[in-house]
Design an enzyme around this catalytic site. Structure first.
Site, PDB file in Angstrom:
ATOM      1  N   LYS A 239      66.305  48.867  33.082  1.00 27.49           N
ATOM      2  CA  LYS A 239      65.912  48.729  31.675  1.00 27.49           C
ATOM      3  C   LYS A 239      64.738  47.766  31.547  1.00 27.49           C
ATOM      4  CE  LYS A 239      70.430  49.296  29.421  1.00 27.49           C
ATOM      5  NZ  LYS A 239      70.083  50.517  28.702  1.00 27.49           N
ATOM      6  N   ARG A 313      78.798  57.024  30.515  1.00 27.60           N
ATOM      7  CA  ARG A 313      79.477  58.325  30.509  1.00 27.60           C
ATOM      8  C   ARG A 313      80.087  58.638  31.883  1.00 27.60           C
ATOM      9  NH1 ARG A 313      74.101  61.430  28.765  1.00 27.60           N
ATOM     10  NH2 ARG A 313      73.816  59.406  27.778  1.00 27.60           N
TER      11      ARG A 313
HETATM   12  N1  BES Z   1      74.456  50.815  27.262  1.00 29.21           N
HETATM   13  C1  BES Z   1      73.413  51.747  27.072  1.00 29.21           C
HETATM   14  C2  BES Z   1      73.303  52.242  25.650  1.00 29.21           C
HETATM   15  C3  BES Z   1      72.749  51.315  24.638  1.00 29.21           C
HETATM   16  C4  BES Z   1      71.446  50.887  24.718  1.00 29.21           C
HETATM   17  C5  BES Z   1      73.509  50.967  23.560  1.00 29.21           C
HETATM   18  C6  BES Z   1      70.929  50.076  23.742  1.00 29.21           C
HETATM   19  C7  BES Z   1      72.996  50.169  22.596  1.00 29.21           C
HETATM   20  C8  BES Z   1      71.704  49.712  22.696  1.00 29.21           C
HETATM   21  C9  BES Z   1      73.646  52.975  27.930  1.00 29.21           C
HETATM   22  O1  BES Z   1      74.252  52.742  29.146  1.00 29.21           O
HETATM   23  C10 BES Z   1      72.287  53.560  28.209  1.00 29.21           C
HETATM   24  O2  BES Z   1      71.513  52.907  28.834  1.00 29.21           O
HETATM   25  N2  BES Z   1      72.054  54.775  27.719  1.00 29.21           N
HETATM   26  C11 BES Z   1      70.810  55.424  27.886  1.00 29.21           C
HETATM   27  C12 BES Z   1      71.073  56.872  28.241  1.00 29.21           C
HETATM   28  C13 BES Z   1      69.862  57.620  28.741  1.00 29.21           C
HETATM   29  C14 BES Z   1      69.401  57.045  30.069  1.00 29.21           C
HETATM   30  C15 BES Z   1      70.226  59.073  28.876  1.00 29.21           C
HETATM   31  C16 BES Z   1      69.996  55.310  26.605  1.00 29.21           C
HETATM   32  O3  BES Z   1      70.582  55.361  25.522  1.00 29.21           O
HETATM   33  O4  BES Z   1      68.799  55.121  26.695  1.00 29.21           O
HETATM   34 MN    MN Z   2      72.860  52.193  30.632  1.00 21.16          MN
END
Ligand code: BES
Ligand code: MN
Ligand code: ZN
Length: 459
Positions: A239, A313
């Site tokens: 990230k 997921r």
């Molecule tokens: N924990 C995050 C989701 C999240 C991000 C919740 C920011 C609240 C605020 C999750 O694990 C994630 O990184 N999801 C990705 C999925 C994508 C890579 C398909 C996302 O939402 O960008």
């Molecule tokens: Mn994530």
């Protein structure tokens, strides 16, 4: 937990709720000096405005607190949750009825929360005499559950790893006489939880699957699954720093599920409860799982990794598969799964997904009644094909950027089997800036709404 509620006392300071519409009449009834004092302060009973009126001997005689007008579209039933942060120390009582006395009382308790683990905060020494006719035991239970979830989320990852999360679940189990089990580290591989192991293995803090069971086995089986990612760096698809900043909250689903379990067990609902929490840290190391790795999940589906940041997921998939092996009557999973859910609905309104129409309408009603807002989004069948992989049964991160919360729900749906009814909630678990009854930081979401629904069905 120390209670914010006090026994009735003649000395309790009255708090009068006023609106811009009712203020003139309330003001006219005040003693002359008080009316003059209010005018001199320019007090107009704006929502959230608070006026403390002195007595002749210089004590606080009474308080006036502004609410939205009765007919306002923007009525915030949690508005009285600001009071603990505004009032001087003391014991107070409601002098007249706010818009919703039960929610106002709950808001008062929720608004008293402060996160005090790392420094002495001035937790407001403000108490409220329980209003007549309010089930204070139930309010206290909800406040305590919310406090538990907020404390777990607010605790930074260095002190809230998979092990500490498991300890919190174990404490809860011990308090209510529930069975507790935890599968740790390489044992996850031996017992066939490949996805939980894959996501968690790069961390020096071993991944684990928390498993708590409580209640009469003859009762309907309700199983709760909570995403317990104790820190989400994104893994190798790292990230950016702005996105990583608050990822200590990525165990918000686990925290909210534990809060819900606390309420269910404390209220002794007639269910056989099971709580499953895959607790992991999504870290970066030489043995981290990689983009385009393929794992065969517990359910037997092969999963291609499109992005290691879609880890929530993955860990939920194995836990859901385990949950379904005993055919629960109701399966509920909560997790901080997608940024896309925030793009669609913002931080305060988590989307929920279910194909059970009765459950959907009952839950929407409960969410509204409890001021624990939720909004239904569809498990849109046509988008299911977006999860197809060219080499495996499914990909965890579709290449497009559309409908990210829906495609996550559809991913999870592929692992649901034989549950009579399934509910998925994509929560945020965080309040970005303080609102009445909701201090900035970790937040328990969906648990009170679901508790209410379970109470109606199994109370
Ligand atoms: N924990 C995050 C989701 C999240 C991000 C919740 C920011 C609240 C605020 C999750 O694990 C994630 O990184 N999801 C990705 C999925 C994508 C890579 C398909 C996302 O939402 O960008
Ligand atoms: Mn994530
Ligand atoms: Zn995550």
């Amino acid at each position: 937990m120390h209670s914010v509620f006090a026994a009735p006392a003649p000395s309790a300071i009255p708090v009068t709720f006023a609106t811009r519409e009712s203020w003139d009449a309330i003001c006219a009834d005040l003693p002359g000096e008080a009316r003059q004092f209010a005018k001199a302060n320019g007090f107009a009973a704006k929502p959230g405005a608070c006026l403390t009126l002195p007595s002749a001997d210089g004590r606080i005689a009474q308080v006036i607190f502004g609410l939205e007008d009765e007919t306002s579209k923007h009525r915030d039933l949690f508005r009285p949750g600001q009071l603990p942060g505004l009032l001087p120390a003391g014991v107070y009582r409601f002098a007249n009825a706010p818009h919703d006395t039960r929610l106002a009382t709950l808001a008062f308790a929720l608004g008293s929360y402060r996160f005090s683990r790392y420094r002495k905060t001035d937790a407001p020494a403000v108490k409220l005499v329980a209003p007549d006719g309010i089930d204070i035991a139930d309010i206290t239970r909800m406040a305590e559950a919310t406090q538990l979830a907020r404390d777990l989320i607010n605790t930074p990852s260095n002190d809230m790893g998979p092990e500490q999360l498991a300890l919190a679940a174990q404490h809860l189990a011990e308090r209510f006489g529930a069975d507790f089990n935890c599968i740790v580290g390489d044992e996850l591989t031996r017992q066939n939880f490949p996805l939980i192991h894959a996501v968690g293995m790069a961390s020096s803090r071993a991944p684990r699957l928390i498993d708590l069971t409580w209640g009469d086995p003859a009762h309907p089986k309700v199983t709760l699954v909570g995403k317990g990612v104790c820190f989400d760096s994104g893994g190798l698809d790292l990230k950016p720093s702005s996105g990583m900043l608050i990822m200590k909250k990525d165990m918000g689903g686990a925290a909210s599920v534990l809060a819900l379990a606390l309420m269910v067990m404390d209220a002794k609902l007639k269910v056989r409860l099971r709580v499953l929490i895959p607790a992991v840290e999504n870290a970066v190391a030489g043995n981290a799982f990689r983009p385009l790795d393929i794992f065969t999940s517990r359910k037997g589906l092969s999963v291609e990794i499109g992005n290691t940041d879609a880890e929530g997921r993955l860990v939920l998939a194995d836990a859901i598969a385990l949950a379904c092996e005993e055919r629960p009557d109701l399966l509920i999973d909560l997790g901080t799964l997608t940024g896309a859910a925030r793009v669609a609905l913002g931080p305060d309104l988590p989307p929920f997904y279910t194909n059970d129409e009765t459950l959907a309408s009952d839950l929407a009603t409960c969410a509204k009644q409890e001021n624990d807002p939720l909004w239904r989004l569809p498990l849109w069948p046509a988008y299911d094909a977006w999860l197809d992989s060219k080499v495996a049964n499914i990909n965890n991160a579709p290449s497009g950027t559309f409908a990210g919360s829906i495609t996550c729900a559809l991913f999870l749906q592929r692992f649901v089997e034989d549950a009579k009814s399934w509910l998925h909630v994509d929560i945020y678990g965080w309040t970005p800036s303080a609102k009445p009854a909701r201090p900035e930081g970790g937040e328990c979401q969906a648990a009170r709404a679901i508790y209410k629904l379970l109470g109606q069905r199994y109370g």
